[in-house]
Design a protein around this motif. Sequence first.
Motif, mmCIF file in Angstrom:
data_model
loop_
_atom_site.group_PDB
_atom_site.id
_atom_site.type_symbol
_atom_site.label_atom_id
_atom_site.label_comp_id
_atom_site.label_asym_id
_atom_site.label_seq_id
_atom_site.Cartn_x
_atom_site.Cartn_y
_atom_site.Cartn_z
ATOM 1 N N ARG A 129 0.815 -1.220 0.000
ATOM 2 C CA ARG A 129 0.000 0.000 0.000
ATOM 3 C C ARG A 129 0.846 1.268 0.000
ATOM 4 N N TRP A 130 2.003 1.209 0.653
ATOM 5 C CA TRP A 130 2.858 2.389 0.762
ATOM 6 C C TRP A 130 4.292 2.023 0.395
ATOM 7 N N PRO A 131 4.930 2.789 -0.482
ATOM 8 C CA PRO A 131 6.279 2.439 -0.928
ATOM 9 C C PRO A 131 7.378 2.756 0.074
ATOM 10 N N SER A 132 7.078 3.595 1.067
ATOM 11 C CA SER A 132 8.106 4.008 2.022
ATOM 12 C C SER A 132 7.454 4.417 3.334
ATOM 13 N N LYS A 133 8.278 4.534 4.361
ATOM 14 C CA LYS A 133 7.721 4.970 5.647
ATOM 15 C C LYS A 133 7.286 6.434 5.584
ATOM 16 N N ALA A 134 7.945 7.237 4.717
ATOM 17 C CA ALA A 134 7.527 8.633 4.567
ATOM 18 C C ALA A 134 6.106 8.713 4.024
ATOM 19 N N ALA A 135 5.824 7.914 2.988
ATOM 20 C CA ALA A 135 4.483 7.904 2.408
ATOM 21 C C ALA A 135 3.460 7.426 3.428
ATOM 22 N N LEU A 136 3.820 6.408 4.196
ATOM 23 C CA LEU A 136 2.917 5.884 5.225
ATOM 24 C C LEU A 136 2.645 6.933 6.294
ATOM 25 N N LEU A 137 3.676 7.596 6.763
ATOM 26 C CA LEU A 137 3.500 8.566 7.840
ATOM 27 C C LEU A 137 2.716 9.785 7.364
ATOM 28 N N LEU A 138 2.963 10.236 6.152
ATOM 29 C CA LEU A 138 2.218 11.395 5.649
ATOM 30 C C LEU A 138 0.743 11.057 5.458
ATOM 31 N N ASP A 139 0.442 9.825 5.046
ATOM 32 C CA ASP A 139 -0.958 9.411 4.978
ATOM 33 C C ASP A 139 -1.580 9.359 6.372
ATOM 34 N N ALA A 140 -0.792 8.913 7.351
ATOM 35 C CA ALA A 140 -1.296 8.857 8.725
ATOM 36 C C ALA A 140 -1.599 10.255 9.243
ATOM 37 N N LEU A 141 -0.723 11.211 8.950
ATOM 38 C CA LEU A 141 -0.978 12.589 9.354
ATOM 39 C C LEU A 141 -2.215 13.144 8.658
ATOM 40 N N SER A 142 -2.363 12.836 7.370
ATOM 41 C CA SER A 142 -3.524 13.322 6.624
ATOM 42 C C SER A 142 -4.821 12.824 7.243
ATOM 43 N N ARG A 143 -4.774 11.600 7.746
ATOM 44 C CA ARG A 143 -5.976 10.985 8.311
ATOM 45 C C ARG A 143 -6.543 11.798 9.471
ATOM 46 N N VAL A 144 -5.662 12.377 10.287
ATOM 47 C CA VAL A 144 -6.139 13.104 11.465
ATOM 48 C C VAL A 144 -6.114 14.617 11.286
ATOM 49 N N TRP A 145 -5.508 15.088 10.205
ATOM 50 C CA TRP A 145 -5.318 16.525 10.061
ATOM 51 C C TRP A 145 -6.243 17.157 9.036
#
Length: 213
Positions: A54-70
């Motif tokens: 689903r995510w190619p890198s931890k950066a992509a994963l973390l930015l999606d996680a931030l988007s989820r709550v922000w």
Amino acid sequence: MTDLPATPRRRGAARTDELLQATLDLAAEVGYAGLSIEAVGRRAGVGKHTIYRRWPSKAALLLDALSRVWTSDLDYRDTGDVREDLREQFLRSGLALSSPPIGPVYRAVIAEAQADSTLRATLHERFLATVEQSTLDRITRAQRTGELNAEANLEFAAEVLCGALYYRSLLSNRPIDEDAVDGLLDMFMAAYGTIGQSLSGASATDQEAAGRG
């Protein structure tokens, strides 16, 4: 009545939420540098290959996680009063930037981005540019309705409004409180507001009298 089994799509959405929440929780504990796909997988109870699909890198994963709550904290209300709408959004986003989970995670990403040009570019595209554009959209609507100077170029104003708050949040120990937001908006309205709109709490008559004086 027997409940119907969850559809694959619903199960997938629930699993995505679990992974994003696990990512935020871990990032808050260990920071960006200490975060890993493997650790997120262990926290969420899945293999790392499930995450990499689903995510190619931890950066992509973390930015999606931030988007989820922000996401909701980037939205402006439109009551017809631009100053009040800016004030409400700035106070709301300021609280989000200073509180878990967004505050500590976002600061960790900002720090890491200074040495990672790809992360910095992604961060700008996913967050900072979005913040500036939503601010520009709101003040442009106010310009069309006559609250702000019709001749003004508002692009730089939007950048300054957002930049002042992010500077205070990320690079100083000063809070984004009511005094800070009111001071910033008073300067903005004095520079760009039309008669009757330029100063908070002052009537058009008061402003005209001040001008004659």
